[in-house]
Design an enzyme around this catalytic site. Structure first.
Site, mmCIF file in Angstrom:
data_model
loop_
_atom_site.group_PDB
_atom_site.id
_atom_site.type_symbol
_atom_site.label_atom_id
_atom_site.label_comp_id
_atom_site.label_asym_id
_atom_site.label_seq_id
_atom_site.Cartn_x
_atom_site.Cartn_y
_atom_site.Cartn_z
ATOM 1 N N GLU A 247 0.805 -1.223 0.000
ATOM 2 C CA GLU A 247 0.000 0.000 0.000
ATOM 3 C C GLU A 247 0.835 1.270 0.000
ATOM 4 O OE1 GLU A 247 -0.503 -2.589 1.966
ATOM 5 O OE2 GLU A 247 -2.595 -3.216 1.864
ATOM 6 N N LYS B 239 -17.269 -0.267 6.933
ATOM 7 C CA LYS B 239 -17.815 -1.200 5.955
ATOM 8 C C LYS B 239 -19.336 -1.080 5.833
ATOM 9 C CE LYS B 239 -17.850 -6.008 4.583
ATOM 10 N NZ LYS B 239 -16.947 -7.068 4.192
ATOM 11 N N MET C 195 24.608 7.980 0.787
ATOM 12 C CA MET C 195 24.595 9.294 1.416
ATOM 13 C C MET C 195 25.015 9.198 2.882
ATOM 14 S SD MET C 195 24.318 12.435 0.890
ATOM 15 C CE MET C 195 23.281 13.118 -0.407
ATOM 16 N N PHE D 297 -10.831 -7.053 14.436
ATOM 17 C CA PHE D 297 -9.825 -7.545 13.496
ATOM 18 C C PHE D 297 -9.562 -6.488 12.413
ATOM 19 C CE2 PHE D 297 -8.796 -9.876 9.521
ATOM 20 C CZ PHE D 297 -7.521 -10.280 9.896
ATOM 21 N N GLN D 298 -8.293 -6.214 12.173
ATOM 22 C CA GLN D 298 -7.857 -5.206 11.206
ATOM 23 C C GLN D 298 -8.477 -3.836 11.472
ATOM 24 O OE1 GLN D 298 -8.134 -6.881 7.173
ATOM 25 N NE2 GLN D 298 -6.065 -7.674 7.450
#
Lengths: 552, 164
Positions: free
Chosen positions: A40, A152, A466, A102-103
């Site tokens: 993501e 949802k 760097m 959950f999640q």
């Protein structure tokens, strides 16, 4: 969906999950192009690259919990660089919010300090308005990312849809029109200045003020430097162009800024990588600062004339005010100043010595030469980014796409994917390091499966270069945690993903590899095995004035 | 910083969840300090007024005002510092009240125009309103009798009408 179309969305970057499955289901029935990323974070960087290359708002769609938290780096980067992105995240159903479901994660809480604004949609009736507001906020004023968290059950609610009118918000009205009196004060300073410098930043590019800036500088015969984000805002091959300012700025840009009597900052925020030690920054100069975000003004440096407004509108007005002025006197003083700058340039130009091993700067110069300066260049972060900024000269805006403010390794490749989707006919090259490219390498399959002919040029030095450079200069060459010599074989890796892998180990192979990559209508990795301990110069040590540079 | 000054800032904000944390997060994230903060609904239930007291030099306070204005949930920012304004704080003070000191406490209550809101065998609970200075003064007097507990609000403030 209707709103997405109304807003001109044709591409959405995302990754599905339980909480967002309904939207994916609906999206699939439209002709909106859904790009399935493999992480993501890459979705947001790709939307960022897409937004910069297209001038539109980039859009992401991810699920709740880990899907949402993975976007945070991308969102923070877009926030720092003021890039318009709208991120939709799934959320658990409203009744479960707060239950450690959950999640479940409080993504609105997590992203509050790194979004321009964010929403949790609690009522289905508000959804349409919120989506319109989000796009409006993302794109207007000083642009930035906006996040919408979608429980949802809100998404599953069936309702009659009516397109809401264009949003009008009482508490949000970007100030685009500059104050006339301030413009007049600026003109007075401009007419008096003998050693002026224009300092252009990302705001010039975001507001599309390229032409207006050119007219302004040209009319006044005034030299122009730019921040990393401002590259391409003024033609990089124009004699008035000084090169980039700051920690790895050119000698002449930094010396000019240090010695000027008037600095006109346009769409910049004077960050620490630009100013060096703040007390010594442009200390003999009056400063005019044009920016649409009032918080940028007076934040880091004291300003003589603050101008809050859109860069394009402000420059247009300054140009028309200048029409009424007699510029002969002020232009008479210019040759002396430009001569001084020319001396700085010729005594210490950007330079490197190409002998046996491939020099990374040489690779970037060759890419510049062979693409005739017309490619869209994205970069990762570190030495690769600085060499790209120093040695690729951008004559047009929106061709240089880099994570400037946040400095995200792993940005360049997904951003290149986004840019390529926005501008399918252009050549898009990610100038990468061997460290950075490994941070989002999984997106190779996205480029390959979508048949995107993105090119990746890895400046492979087997170090996190760097940091190694800082260790060489300031830590007695103790290379703690920066040796990454043991690395994947990038050619074989490209092949494993179905892309093309090319490698150059000698200077005389560089040109052929680049040519071959350009001629290959596929995703290509170019692995340039370069001088291991090459450093980026000039360099201003952290905390020093920008006029005190290390010059090799 | 020598030129640091106290500023009382009044904000009108959308009355929705998360606004307080946007404002508080702005202060903590940018290293500004909040001395006190009070929030309550206005006559319009969609809008709340926040009164916050902060401290900083001119440059910092300018940033605070601008950054607050930039928050989309913030409708209006009024820095009251340079206008005439009315400011009040309230404290509930539980003070030990021994028999021989009860009269003295009531005298103080009278002088400071506060109220006794609860009485028990060994203790008065007082309601004090006023400026921060007045509350500090009464607390110092009452501390001689022994303060058991206090609860204080931050400051709330409005500009004086004549100044508008």
């Amino acid at each position: 969906m209707e709103i997405l179309k109304e807003e001109g969305v044709d591409t959405v970057f995302g990754f599905p999950g339980g909480a967002i499955i309904d939207i994916n289901d609906e999206l699939d029935k439209t002709d909106i192009h859904y790009i399935l990323v493999r992480h993501e974070q890459a979705a947001v960087h790709a939307a960022d690259g897409y937004a910069r290359a297209s001038g539109k708002v980039g859009v992401c769609l991810v699920t709740s919990g880990p899907g949402a938290t993975n976007t945070v780096t991308g969102i923070a980067s877009a926030y720092m660089d003021s890039i318009p992105v709208v991120v939709f995240t799934g959320q658990v159903p409203r009744v479960l919010i707060g239950n450690d479901a959950f999640q479940e994660v409080d993504i609105v809480g997590i992203t509050r300090p790194c979004t321009k604004h964010n929403y949790l949609v609690k009522e289905p009736e508000r959804l349409a308005d919120i989506v319109r507001e989000a796009f409006y906020i993302a794109r207007s004023g000083r642009p930035g990312p906006v996040l919408i968290d979608l429980p949802k059950d809100v998404v599953q609610t069936k309702m009659n849809f009516k397109m809401p009118p264009a949003p009008r918000m009482k508490s949000y009205a970007p100030h685009t029109e500059p104050h006339k009196q301030q413009l007049e004060r600026a003109i007075k300073l401009i007419l008096k200045a003998k050693k002026p410098v224009i300092f252009a930043g990302g705001g010039v590019i975001l507001s599309g003020a390229y032409k207006e800036l050119f007219e302004f500088a040209d009319k006044l015969n005034m030299p122009v430097t730019g921040s990393l984000m401002g590259l391409g805002g003024f033609p990089g091959t124009n004699p008035l162009w000084l090169g980039m300012i700051g920690m790895h700025g050119t000698y002449r840009a930094n010396m000019s800024t240090g010695n000027c009597d008037l600095l006109i900052g346009i769409g910049v925020r004077f960050d620490d990588r630009v100013t060096g030690r703040i007390d010594d920054f442009a200390k003999n100069a009056k400063i005019v600062h044009i920016d649409i975000d009032p918080t940028s003004i007076q934040k880091n440096v004291p300003v003589t004339v603050p101008i809050v407004g859109d860069c394009k509108v402000s420059l247009k007005k300054l140009n028309s005010l200048l029409e009424q002025e007699d510029l002969t006197e002020v232009l008479k003083t210019r040759p002396n100043w430009l001569k001084q700058i020319e001396e700085w340039k010729s005594t210490t130009p950007l330079a490197y010595d190409q002998s046996n091993a491939i020099k990374p700067q040489f690779v970037v110069e060759k890419i510049y030469e062979l693409t005739k300066g017309k490619a869209i260049i994205t970069t990762e972060v570190g030495q690769n980014q600085m060499w790209a900024a120093q040695y690729y000269h951008f004559d047009k805006p929106n061709r240089f796409i880099t994570s400037g403010g946040l400095g995200v390794m792993g940005f360049g490749f997904p951003a290149a994917i986004g840019a390529q989707l926005a501008r399918p006919k252009d050549l898009v090259i990610d100038i990468a390091g061997d460290g950075s490219i490994q941070m989002n390498i999984q997106e190779l399959i996205v480029a390959v499966s979508n048949k995107l002919p993105v090119k990746i040029a890895i400046l492979n030095n087997g170090y996190l270069g760097m940091v190694r450079q800082w260790q060489e200069l300031f830590y007695d060459k103790r290379y703690a945690a920066t040796n990454i010599e043991q690395a994947p074989d990038f050619v074989k890796l490209a092949e494993a993903y179905g892309a093309v892998g090319l490698r150059a180990t000698r200077a005389d192979e560089v040109e052929d590899v680049i040519k071959k990559a350009i001629d290959t209508p596929k995703t290509v990795i170019m692995d340039f095995v370069v001088e291991r301990e090459e450093s980026v110069y000039p360099m201003v040590p952290a905390g020093a004035p920008i006029t005190e540079m290390l010059l090799v | 910083m020598t030129d640091e000054r106290k500023h009382t800032i009044s904000l009108l904000v959308d009355n929705e969840s998360g606004v307080l944390s946007r404002v508080a997060g702005l202060f903590s994230g940018r290293g500004f300090n909040i001395e006190s903060l009070c929030v309550a609904e206005t006559l319009d239930p969609g809008i709340s007024r926040m009164t916050l007291v902060t401290r900083g030099n001119e440059r910092i306070v300018e940033q605070i005002n601008k950054q607050l204005n930039k928050l989309i949930s913030v409708k209006k920012v009024i820095d009251l510092t340079d206008v005439a304004f009315v400011e009040r704080e309230m404290a509930l003070v539980k003070v030990k009240a021994k028999k021989e000191e009860r009269a003295e406490i009531l005298r103080i209550v009278d002088i400071f125009r506060c109220k006794v809101v609860d009485v028990s065998a060994g203790c008065y609970t007082l309601e004090v309103t006023g400026t921060a200075g007045k509350i500090a003064a009464i607390l110092s007097l009452l501390s001689q009798m022994g303060i058991k507990e206090i609860a204080r609000t931050g400051a709330i403030a409005l500009a004086r009408e004549a100044q508008k």
